[in-house]
Design a protein around this motif. Structure first.
Motif, PDB file in Angstrom:
ATOM      1  N   TYR A  42      60.230   2.996 -12.029  1.00 19.12           N
ATOM      2  CA  TYR A  42      61.420   2.481 -11.338  1.00 19.12           C
ATOM      3  C   TYR A  42      61.620   0.999 -11.628  1.00 19.12           C
ATOM      4  N   SER A  43      60.521   0.219 -11.624  1.00 17.38           N
ATOM      5  CA  SER A  43      60.624  -1.216 -11.894  1.00 17.38           C
ATOM      6  C   SER A  43      61.173  -1.479 -13.287  1.00 17.38           C
ATOM      7  N   LEU A  44      60.783  -0.659 -14.245  1.00 14.74           N
ATOM      8  CA  LEU A  44      61.272  -0.816 -15.609  1.00 14.74           C
ATOM      9  C   LEU A  44      62.782  -0.586 -15.685  1.00 14.74           C
ATOM     10  N   LYS A  45      63.285   0.326 -14.863  1.00 15.64           N
ATOM     11  CA  LYS A  45      64.701   0.681 -14.910  1.00 15.64           C
ATOM     12  C   LYS A  45      65.595  -0.280 -14.140  1.00 15.64           C
ATOM     13  N   ILE A  46      65.017  -1.127 -13.293  1.00 15.29           N
ATOM     14  CA  ILE A  46      65.847  -2.069 -12.531  1.00 15.29           C
ATOM     15  C   ILE A  46      65.746  -3.484 -13.095  1.00 15.29           C
ATOM     16  N   ILE A  47      65.212  -3.616 -14.304  1.00 15.65           N
ATOM     17  CA  ILE A  47      65.196  -4.935 -14.943  1.00 15.65           C
ATOM     18  C   ILE A  47      66.614  -5.504 -15.096  1.00 15.65           C
ATOM     19  N   PRO A  48      67.635  -4.702 -15.438  1.00 13.33           N
ATOM     20  CA  PRO A  48      68.986  -5.276 -15.536  1.00 13.33           C
ATOM     21  C   PRO A  48      69.467  -5.939 -14.260  1.00 13.33           C
ATOM     22  N   GLN A  49      69.130  -5.372 -13.082  1.00 14.11           N
ATOM     23  CA  GLN A  49      69.592  -5.989 -11.840  1.00 14.11           C
ATOM     24  C   GLN A  49      68.949  -7.338 -11.621  1.00 14.11           C
ATOM     25  N   MET A  50      67.718  -7.544 -12.137  1.00 14.14           N
ATOM     26  CA  MET A  50      67.076  -8.840 -12.001  1.00 14.14           C
ATOM     27  C   MET A  50      67.898  -9.927 -12.695  1.00 14.14           C
ATOM     28  N   PHE A  51      68.433  -9.618 -13.866  1.00 14.65           N
ATOM     29  CA  PHE A  51      69.259 -10.586 -14.572  1.00 14.65           C
ATOM     30  C   PHE A  51      70.592 -10.814 -13.853  1.00 14.65           C
ATOM     31  N   SER A  52      71.048  -9.831 -13.107  1.00 12.46           N
ATOM     32  CA  SER A  52      72.284 -10.037 -12.347  1.00 12.46           C
ATOM     33  C   SER A  52      72.107 -11.103 -11.281  1.00 12.46           C
ATOM     34  N   TYR A  53      70.884 -11.242 -10.749  1.00 14.80           N
ATOM     35  CA  TYR A  53      70.635 -12.274  -9.751  1.00 14.80           C
ATOM     36  C   TYR A  53      70.772 -13.669 -10.346  1.00 14.80           C
ATOM     37  N   ALA A  54      70.516 -13.795 -11.642  1.00 18.44           N
ATOM     38  CA  ALA A  54      70.678 -15.095 -12.287  1.00 18.44           C
ATOM     39  C   ALA A  54      72.121 -15.575 -12.221  1.00 18.44           C
ATOM     40  N   ILE A  55      73.062 -14.637 -12.150  1.00 14.74           N
ATOM     41  CA  ILE A  55      74.472 -14.969 -12.006  1.00 14.74           C
ATOM     42  C   ILE A  55      74.874 -14.984 -10.537  1.00 14.74           C
ATOM     43  N   ASN A  56      74.363 -14.022  -9.802  1.00 12.07           N
ATOM     44  CA  ASN A  56      74.808 -13.812  -8.429  1.00 12.07           C
ATOM     45  C   ASN A  56      74.418 -14.956  -7.501  1.00 12.07           C
ATOM     46  N   LEU A  57      73.144 -15.360  -7.532  1.00 12.34           N
ATOM     47  CA  LEU A  57      72.653 -16.351  -6.574  1.00 12.34           C
ATOM     48  C   LEU A  57      73.327 -17.716  -6.715  1.00 12.34           C
ATOM     49  N   PRO A  58      73.411 -18.316  -7.945  1.00 14.06           N
ATOM     50  CA  PRO A  58      74.113 -19.603  -8.047  1.00 14.06           C
ATOM     51  C   PRO A  58      75.589 -19.510  -7.661  1.00 14.06           C
ATOM     52  N   THR A  59      76.225 -18.401  -8.036  1.00  8.84           N
ATOM     53  CA  THR A  59      77.638 -18.254  -7.696  1.00  8.84           C
ATOM     54  C   THR A  59      77.826 -18.122  -6.194  1.00  8.84           C
ATOM     55  N   GLN A  60      76.903 -17.429  -5.562  1.00  5.22           N
ATOM     56  CA  GLN A  60      76.971 -17.302  -4.103  1.00  5.22           C
ATOM     57  C   GLN A  60      76.814 -18.662  -3.427  1.00  5.22           C
ATOM     58  N   ARG A  61      75.887 -19.489  -3.927  1.00  5.67           N
ATOM     59  CA  ARG A  61      75.738 -20.844  -3.383  1.00  5.67           C
ATOM     60  C   ARG A  61      77.004 -21.665  -3.615  1.00  5.67           C
ATOM     61  N   PHE A  62      77.664 -21.443  -4.748  1.00  2.61           N
ATOM     62  CA  PHE A  62      78.918 -22.133  -5.037  1.00  2.61           C
ATOM     63  C   PHE A  62      79.969 -21.793  -3.987  1.00  2.61           C
ATOM     64  N   HIS A  63      80.084 -20.505  -3.657  1.00  2.00           N
ATOM     65  CA  HIS A  63      81.044 -20.083  -2.625  1.00  2.00           C
ATOM     66  C   HIS A  63      80.681 -20.655  -1.262  1.00  2.00           C
ATOM     67  N   GLN A  64      79.402 -20.681  -0.959  1.00  2.00           N
ATOM     68  CA  GLN A  64      78.982 -21.235   0.324  1.00  2.00           C
ATOM     69  C   GLN A  64      79.302 -22.723   0.414  1.00  2.00           C
ATOM     70  N   ALA A  65      79.127 -23.438  -0.693  1.00  2.00           N
ATOM     71  CA  ALA A  65      79.457 -24.862  -0.696  1.00  2.00           C
ATOM     72  C   ALA A  65      80.949 -25.094  -0.498  1.00  2.00           C
TER      73      ALA A  65
END
Length: 261
Positions: A42-65
């Motif tokens: 399962y961990s091997l198959k969710i590697i793509p979602q880990m890279f999505s966090y690289a986009i999601n988290l900074p953008t979310q902080r941008f919206h919060q700011a």
């Protein structure tokens, strides 16, 4: 925000082997093979979602700011509905099992990331001026700052958790050690039996059954943990008061015997 994307993408590349070799790592840590092997797949198959966090988290902080919390909420609510539908489709309809769950997870997280970035590019004209080469400047200094910030967040989380654990365990430890010391001092088996029965009654015969009943039957959820601790603390307090009385009585008996002699 763009510099954060770059740094987090590099961090995801570095962390990818952990997901790739999750099964042997879990086995090395003592996990059963029947759990470690499916978890590794399962961990091997969710590697793509880990890279999505690289986009999601900074953008979310941008919206919060920008105080655009409603946007984050709406996107998260839409993602919840979409992910629920995808889970039903992949697992129940197509019968893909954990593979379907992983695919649904990947799609949903990337959908959230793309939606947030799309909103920034379309609706934040004043804040978003397009991609810039400046994002690649001073990457190492920014990475060190990000690492320091990460450590601060971890310590901020660890500190209240450790304080809560100490606040819950330290009184019980003091009471237990004090009770044991009194028993060893008097060498009275009746006192030791009384303390043992009191501890067993307080936790196993009263607190635990009551907590299970209120937690699962009455459906009070996690509150039953608080009831366990409350019941245990109250009974421990009674035990402590009892040991104090016994110690006082023993002292009075010793003084009386010395006077009589």
């Amino acid at each position: 925000m763009q510099r954060s994307w770059i740094v987090l993408f590099i961090a995801c590349i570095i962390l990818s082997p952990v997901f790739n070799f999750a099964a042997p790592i879990l086995k090395f840590l003592g996990q059963e093979h029947g759990i470690a092997d499916p978890a590794g797949v399962y961990s091997l198959k969710i590697i793509p979602q880990m890279f999505s966090y690289a986009i999601n988290l900074p953008t979310q902080r941008f919206h919060q700011a920008q105080s655009k919390v409603l946007v984050i909420t709406l996107i998260a609510f839409a993602a919840l509905i979409v992910q629920t539908g995808l889970l039903h489709l992949f697992i129940n309809v197509f019968g893909l099992g954990t593979t379907g769950a992983a695919v649904a997870y990947d799609i949903t997280n990337w959908g959230v990331a793309i939606s947030q970035v799309g909103y920034v590019m379309v609706c934040c004209k004043e804040e978003w001026t397009g991609f810039s080469r400046l994002a690649f400047g001073e990457i190492w200094d920014f990475a060190k700052l990000s690492l320091a910030s990460c450590m601060m967040v971890c310590l901020d989380l660890w500190y209240p958790i450790s304080i809560s654990i100490l606040a819950g365990l330290l009184p019980n430890a003091v009471i237990s050690v004090g009770s044991f010391s009194i028993c060893m001092n008097f060498q009275n088996w009746e006192i030791m039996l009384l303390l043992g029965i009191s501890a067993a009654v307080s936790y196993y015969l009263v607190g635990l059954p009551l907590a299970i009943f209120l937690g699962f039957k009455v459906d009070l959820g996690a509150i039953f943990f608080l009831l366990i601790m409350t019941c245990r603390t109250n009974w421990d307090r009674e035990v402590e008061q009892t040991t104090r009385r016994i110690k006082k009585w023993r002292s009075q008996e010793t003084i009386t015997d010395e006077i009589c002699i």
